[in-house]
Enzyme design. Structure first.
Site, short mmCIF file in Angstrom:
data_model
loop_
_atom_site.label_atom_id
_atom_site.label_comp_id
_atom_site.label_asym_id
_atom_site.label_seq_id
_atom_site.Cartn_x
_atom_site.Cartn_y
_atom_site.Cartn_z
N GLU A 213 14.08 24.11 -21.88
CA GLU A 213 15.28 24.63 -22.53
C GLU A 213 16.45 24.67 -21.55
OE1 GLU A 213 12.81 27.82 -25.35
OE2 GLU A 213 13.98 28.50 -23.63
N LYS A 215 19.31 26.10 -19.27
CA LYS A 215 19.58 27.32 -18.49
C LYS A 215 21.09 27.47 -18.43
CE LYS A 215 19.12 30.78 -15.63
NZ LYS A 215 20.51 31.26 -15.88
N ARG A 220 22.35 37.58 -19.56
CA ARG A 220 21.13 37.85 -20.32
C ARG A 220 21.40 38.99 -21.30
NH1 ARG A 220 15.73 36.87 -18.66
NH2 ARG A 220 14.35 37.27 -20.46
N ARG A 235 20.68 42.46 -18.98
CA ARG A 235 19.45 42.26 -18.21
C ARG A 235 18.99 43.53 -17.51
NH1 ARG A 235 18.41 37.41 -13.86
NH2 ARG A 235 17.04 38.51 -12.44
N GLU A 264 20.64 34.59 -24.05
CA GLU A 264 21.80 34.61 -23.17
C GLU A 264 23.06 34.52 -24.01
OE1 GLU A 264 21.81 32.93 -18.94
OE2 GLU A 264 20.53 31.51 -20.02
N PHE A 299 16.35 32.58 -27.17
CA PHE A 299 15.22 31.74 -26.79
C PHE A 299 13.87 32.43 -26.97
CE2 PHE A 299 17.06 33.35 -22.71
CZ PHE A 299 16.07 34.27 -22.39
N ARG A 375 6.38 37.73 -12.17
CA ARG A 375 4.98 37.53 -11.81
C ARG A 375 4.45 36.26 -12.47
NH1 ARG A 375 2.82 41.83 -9.34
NH2 ARG A 375 0.69 41.27 -9.89
N LYS A 381 12.68 28.02 -13.53
CA LYS A 381 14.03 27.50 -13.71
C LYS A 381 14.29 26.39 -12.70
CE LYS A 381 15.86 31.41 -11.03
NZ LYS A 381 16.72 32.61 -11.08
#
Length: 509
Positions: A213, A215, A220, A235, A264, A299, A375, A381
């Site tokens: 997808e 970026k 965010r 975010r 986003e 997304f 994690r 990205k």
């Protein structure tokens, strides 16, 4: 149970900052949490993670440094006492509030020892970097409460608040943590993407069952809808609902009753290309301009009409999102991307993202559930890395683990008109212990002034910096600042006359 003093928190903070060992950090934090009483766990956790439980209290470094007068001879401040004072401070407003706030701060600093004063200044100004990062603190909470770390992490993701997670773990154990559920209207800690070295490497790592997808260079957002009520968080889980009515309207028009969407948002120009990052971020400031309209791109879907989707694989969540946004009017709300692409198709997605003015792509494993933080490697990205050769203008003496070393370096770009280098930012990222030792030995030979905090240097050394881009800035004289700069290496083969110019950085805007 003994009363835990601020002195104990300060000592733990120093111990955490003095070691590189994650195990030792976690053990020190867990030991303090085991000492703390029910009213002390939450504030102590918040402070050791680097901020007051009350959030920002609106007091700057200049005010606080002026209060740090004669310190107390012995530590007497209790954690609960300090937390109560900070709560009153955060809630003080209106007529006479300035005087009352100063009285509260004066009483706090007057009762603090010298070490406690220094800790409070750094805590209240956001400069407390003692090494107790979220991951380490979560491990410490698990150890102190004797519960599985995975249970603590999930409760933290769903509650969004570290201090409350710690208090629940210490008071109710695993049973209490497992009772935490996703609630529409309470933000979830976002799942983040880790850096991928290249598109090919990410595809090789994750296999064929992926989605690729765009970026975006945006902000965010997490959006919750319950009936006609829509709320929006950033975010960092800061609510911005009142400042983004166009996002609220778009989600309120969706064919559902309840939903939690992840995505986003950014500002687009008349040609559909992204506007400058600052144009997007200006909408989240205290005086955001509604002249800049934001477009959302979703997304992920974490909840839909009574069904939690967090533990479902990404493929299932994307199917649900596609169904929710199936109407032609909702199609622009989807993040562009391709599921199960061939390598050539994935490369086309990356090329398309870059051609459209975006940062790159995110490669995601379709079998992955939703999990907070970086994690694992389920989301990677991939974006081009910008590098610049810049001049070192100075460095700051470190603290915590970096005490005694010259760490945070001041960076300057060459003035094409022949003037002195123009400062464009600072960074301490990317520095190894070896590099820190070299800087500490080398920099004094280039120094022109040292006030004990900053060593100002002659513009003689060139360093290669990696960065994610540039942004407009009123802080620096060139009107531009680096974004996420980190040190790659020094360039003894280059002179300051060969450094990149301020124009090269402005071009990144």
């Amino acid at each position: 149970m003994r009363t835990v003093l601020l002195h104990h928190v300060v000592g733990t903070s120093a111990a955490v900052g003095a070691t590189r060992s994650r195990k030792e950090k976690s053990a020190a934090l867990a030991a303090l949490l085991n000492l703390a009483g029910p009213e002390e766990v939450a504030p102590a956790t918040a402070w050791l993670a680097g901020e007051p439980r009350q959030g920002r209290i609106g007091t700057g470094w200049r005010t606080l440094s002026g209060l740090a007068g004669a310190p107390a001879a012995e530590p007497t401040l209790a954690v609960a006492q300090v937390d109560s004072l900070l709560t009153e401070l955060a809630g003080t407003s209106g007529a006479g509030s300035a005087r009352r706030r100063r009285e509260l701060l004066s009483s706090l600093f007057g009762a603090a020892t010298e070490e406690e004063q220094a800790f409070l200044v750094r805590l209240l100004t956001g400069e407390l970097r003692q090494g107790a990062l979220e991951g380490v603190m979560l491990d410490a909470i698990a150890a102190a409460a004797e519960v599985p770390a995975a249970v603590v992490r999930r409760a933290f993701m769903l509650s969004g608040r570290l201090p409350e997670t710690a208090a629940l773990a210490l008071s109710e154990g695993a049973a209490g943590l497992e009772g935490v559920r996703l609630e529409v209207g309470r933000p979830v800690r976002p799942m983040l993407a880790g850096p991928g070295s290249s598109l090919d490497a990410a595809l090789e790592s994750l296999g064929e069952e992926v989605t690729v997808e765009y970026k975006l260079d945006g902000a965010r957002i997490q959006v919750h809808r319950s009936g006609e009520e829509v709320r929006v968080w950033t975010r960092t889980l800061r609510e911005v609902t009142e400042g983004v009515p166009e996002l609220v309207a778009r989600v309120r028009a969706l064919p559902c009753t309840a939903a939690v969407l992840d995505g986003e948002t950014l500002a687009l120009d008349d040609d559909g290309r992204p506007r400058k990052f600052q144009d997007t971020m200006s909408r989240f400031g205290s005086e955001g301009s509604e002249e800049v309209l934001l477009s959302p791109f979703f997304f992920d879907l974490l909840h839909l009409d009574g069904r939690d989707l967090l533990d479902e694989p990404l493929a299932t969540r994307l199917d649900a999102l596609a169904g929710l946004l199936a109407e032609p009017a909702q199609a622009p709300l989807r993040m562009p991307g391709v599921r199960r692409p061939t390598p050539d198709q994935a490369a086309d997605v990356l090329d398309g993202a870059l051609s459209a003015g975006h940062e790159g792509v995110v490669v995601k494993a379709l079998d992955a559930p939703y999990a907070a933080g970086r994690r694992g490697k389920s989301w990677q990205k991939v974006k081009p890395v910008h590098t610049l050769d810049l001049v070192v203008l100075g460095a700051e003496w470190g603290y915590g683990r970096r005490t005694g070393t010259l760490s945070n370096i001041h960076l300057g770009a060459r003035d094409p008109d022949g003037g002195p280098p123009i400062m464009v930012g600072k960074t301490f990222k990317g520095m190894t212990d070896e590099l820190l030792a070299w800087q500490t030995k080398e920099f004094p030979g280039h120094a022109v002034h040292d006030d004990g905090h900053v060593v100002e240097m002659r513009p003689e050394l060139v360093v290669e910096i990696a960065l994610d881009g540039a942004q407009r800035s009123v802080r620096y004289p060139g009107g531009v600042a680096l974004r996420f700069a980190r040190v790659l290496r020094y360039r003894p083969d280059k002179t300051p006359a060969e450094a990149d110019t301020i124009d090269a950085i402005r071009a990144l805007l």
